[in-house]
Design a protein around this motif. Structure first.
Motif, PDB file in Angstrom:
ATOM      1  N   PRO A 265      -9.477  -1.214  -3.864  1.00  0.00           N
ATOM      2  CA  PRO A 265      -8.083  -0.544  -3.712  1.00  0.00           C
ATOM      3  C   PRO A 265      -7.906   1.010  -3.936  1.00  0.00           C
ATOM      4  O   PRO A 265      -7.234   1.660  -3.282  1.00  0.00           O
TER       5      PRO A 265
ATOM      6  N   SER B 241      -4.780  -3.743  -7.863  1.00  0.00           N
ATOM      7  CA  SER B 241      -3.787  -3.299  -6.717  1.00  0.00           C
ATOM      8  C   SER B 241      -2.779  -2.305  -7.176  1.00  0.00           C
ATOM      9  O   SER B 241      -2.620  -1.366  -6.903  1.00  0.00           O
TER      10      SER B 241
ATOM     11  N   ALA C  98      -1.638   6.528  -7.218  1.00  0.00           N
ATOM     12  CA  ALA C  98      -1.405   6.936  -5.782  1.00  0.00           C
ATOM     13  C   ALA C  98      -0.015   7.575  -5.618  1.00  0.00           C
ATOM     14  O   ALA C  98       0.377   8.558  -5.220  1.00  0.00           O
TER      15      ALA C  98
ATOM     16  N   ASN D  23       0.873  -1.149   0.046  1.00  0.00           N
ATOM     17  CA  ASN D  23       0.089   0.050  -0.121  1.00  0.00           C
ATOM     18  C   ASN D  23       0.780   1.180  -0.123  1.00  0.00           C
ATOM     19  O   ASN D  23       1.927   1.216   0.935  1.00  0.00           O
ATOM     20  N   PRO D  24       0.588   2.125  -0.852  1.00  0.00           N
ATOM     21  CA  PRO D  24       1.513   3.225  -0.910  1.00  0.00           C
ATOM     22  C   PRO D  24       1.329   4.379   0.422  1.00  0.00           C
ATOM     23  O   PRO D  24       2.397   5.114   0.608  1.00  0.00           O
TER      24      PRO D  24
ATOM     25  N   TRP E 291      -8.754   2.082  -0.364  1.00  0.00           N
ATOM     26  CA  TRP E 291      -7.695   1.814   0.651  1.00  0.00           C
ATOM     27  C   TRP E 291      -6.155   2.658   0.165  1.00  0.00           C
ATOM     28  O   TRP E 291      -5.425   2.873   1.030  1.00  0.00           O
ATOM     29  N   CYS E 292      -6.223   3.163  -0.904  1.00  0.00           N
ATOM     30  CA  CYS E 292      -4.846   3.923  -1.405  1.00  0.00           C
ATOM     31  C   CYS E 292      -5.372   5.362  -1.499  1.00  0.00           C
ATOM     32  O   CYS E 292      -4.181   5.838  -1.921  1.00  0.00           O
TER      33      CYS E 292
ATOM     34  N   THR F 162      -2.807  -3.221  -0.567  1.00  0.00           N
ATOM     35  CA  THR F 162      -3.286  -2.454  -1.302  1.00  0.00           C
ATOM     36  C   THR F 162      -4.537  -2.619  -1.768  1.00  0.00           C
ATOM     37  O   THR F 162      -5.336  -1.598  -1.860  1.00  0.00           O
TER      38      THR F 162
ATOM     39  N   ALA G  34      -4.297   1.043  -8.729  1.00  0.00           N
ATOM     40  CA  ALA G  34      -4.392   1.979  -7.465  1.00  0.00           C
ATOM     41  C   ALA G  34      -3.074   2.548  -7.208  1.00  0.00           C
ATOM     42  O   ALA G  34      -2.993   3.807  -6.687  1.00  0.00           O
ATOM     43  N   ALA G  35      -2.293   1.654  -6.662  1.00  0.00           N
ATOM     44  CA  ALA G  35      -0.925   2.275  -6.333  1.00  0.00           C
ATOM     45  C   ALA G  35      -0.308   3.145  -7.308  1.00  0.00           C
ATOM     46  O   ALA G  35       0.332   3.896  -7.092  1.00  0.00           O
TER      47      ALA G  35
END
Length: 394
Positions: free
Chosen positions: A140, A114, A121, A101-102, A143-144, A109, A117-118
């Motif tokens: 994602p 995944s 971000a 996760n970033p 969460w990101c 992530t 999204a990263a």
């Protein structure tokens, strides 16, 4: 050509599935000129490999209309991103180690989009193409800390042709970006339809509180979003929806097993154990069991229609909590620990299984993580939904 360059860029670990020496340039002068994008490694791109973050053999996937159209509109394609193996999961785990996760590398992530999204971000591209079968763009994104849009099912602008399927009846394609403005720009360019600003005054909003399914941070994000909509003039009404995973799991796992029947027939299919177990379960379902699941989906569709009678938009939580730690397989909720897959998917599955357009908006938490909410509209109301989102406070 460079493949999986993660080791050369620690901050990008787990993001890139494939990165060429130079991007595929978009056409000059188009409405998306100057923007860069990447695609989840389920999308076929001519001359580029496709692995779906698995070591299992896959059916061939040619370049499809969505990638071709975005290039024609002027966007430059930078590379391909990792995903939860073959998109059959919610954490982002795969045969190559997953994507940190970033916001906190010790946390997942989210999946299955995944790497998509990263990547946004981290500012690696302006937008990313993901897919969403049960929540794979929206989870994602939440969460990101980015924006994710799942268009309504069947929108020709967001074609899933030449995308390696997970579930042909539940799959969607859509964008993720750091900000809503980029999502709007991509949506309007692809569809040719303006998402004109719309006032919230008098808009009838159902609020799905998902009582008992959220921790304090996710519940706080939902209440804050509801308060904002009310302050803008929306009229709020509570709505309750059931857990629809019983229908979803049988439909998706049976359809995924059909996609990957060739690999499953091999002595060593090549999937990680968790993915293989889900595919074997799907392959073992009888025709009558799958028909019963589809019948339950029809009943849930009728139920959602009934619950939305007299309402324009639904506000719902996007995730039950902030991103869990890597390897964590359950989350603590008011009623006790709940398996991660269940806790997450029961919030997102209704709108992908039933094909309703859904926008995921992030909500930062005091500890620097992110949760989020979903705004959901009826089928065919994608532009109206985004027009309402356009007038939300920044």
């Amino acid at each position: 050509m460079k493949v999986r360059p993660d080791v050369a860029a620690p901050a990008q670990r787990g993001v890139w599935a494939y990165l060429p020496d130079a991007p595929l340039e978009g056409a000059g002068g188009g409405p998306l000129s100057g923007l860069t994008f990447n695609v989840k490694d389920l999308f076929g791109v001519e001359g580029w490999p496709l692995h779906a973050s698995t070591r299992a053999p896959l059916p061939p996937v040619p370049q499809g209309p969505l990638v071709t159209r975005l290039l024609a509109l002027g966007a430059a394609l930078v590379g391909k991103t990792h995903l939860h193996e073959i998109a059959l999961g919610i954490s982002g785990a795969n045969a190559f180690g997953g994507t940190p996760n970033p916001l906190d590398a010790a946390r997942v992530t989210g999946g299955s989009s995944s790497g998509a999204a990263a990547s946004v971000a981290l500012g690696l591209t302006d937008f990313a193409l993901g897919t969403d079968t049960g929540g794979s763009i929206r989870v994602p994104a939440a969460w990101c800390g980015v924006v994710g849009f799942k268009p309504g099912k069947g929108d020709p602008a967001w074609s899933t042709d030449s995308v390696l399927p997970l579930s042909v009846t539940c799959d969607h394609a859509g964008p993720l970006a750091r900000d809503l403005g980029t999502v709007l720009r991509v949506q309007e360019a692809l569809t040719g339809q303006a998402a004109a600003p719309r006032s919230w005054e008098g808009v009838r909003v159902g609020v799905w509180h998902a009582d008992g399914w959220l921790d304090d941070q996710a519940r706080g994000a939902l209440l804050a979003a509801a308060a904002t909509l009310e302050s803008l003039g929306a009229v709020l009404t509570p709505v309750q929806l059931p857990d629809m995973l019983d229908a979803y799991s049988d439909i998706v796992q049976s359809e995924a097993a059909a996609v990957h029947r060739g690999a499953l027939a091999r002595p060593e299919p090549g999937f990680t154990p968790g993915t293989l177990a889900l595919l074997r379960r799907g392959a073992g379902l009888t025709d009558s069991e799958v028909r019963a699941a589809r019948d339950r989906r029809d009943a849930y569709r009728a139920l959602l229609d009934e619950r939305m009678t007299g309402l324009d938009v639904l506000l719902a939580p996007a995730v039950p909590c902030a991103a869990p730690l890597q390897g964590q397989d359950s989350v603590a909720l008011p009623g006790g620990p709940v398996p991660l897959r269940v806790a997450v998917l029961r919030l997102t599955v209704p709108f992908s299984m039933l094909g309703w357009p859904t926008l995921a908006l992030p909500h930062r938490t005091p500890d620097g993580l992110s949760v989020g909410v979903q705004l959901v509209a009826r089928p065919g109301q994608d532009a109206a939904l985004l027009g309402l989102a356009r007038t939300l406070p920044a």
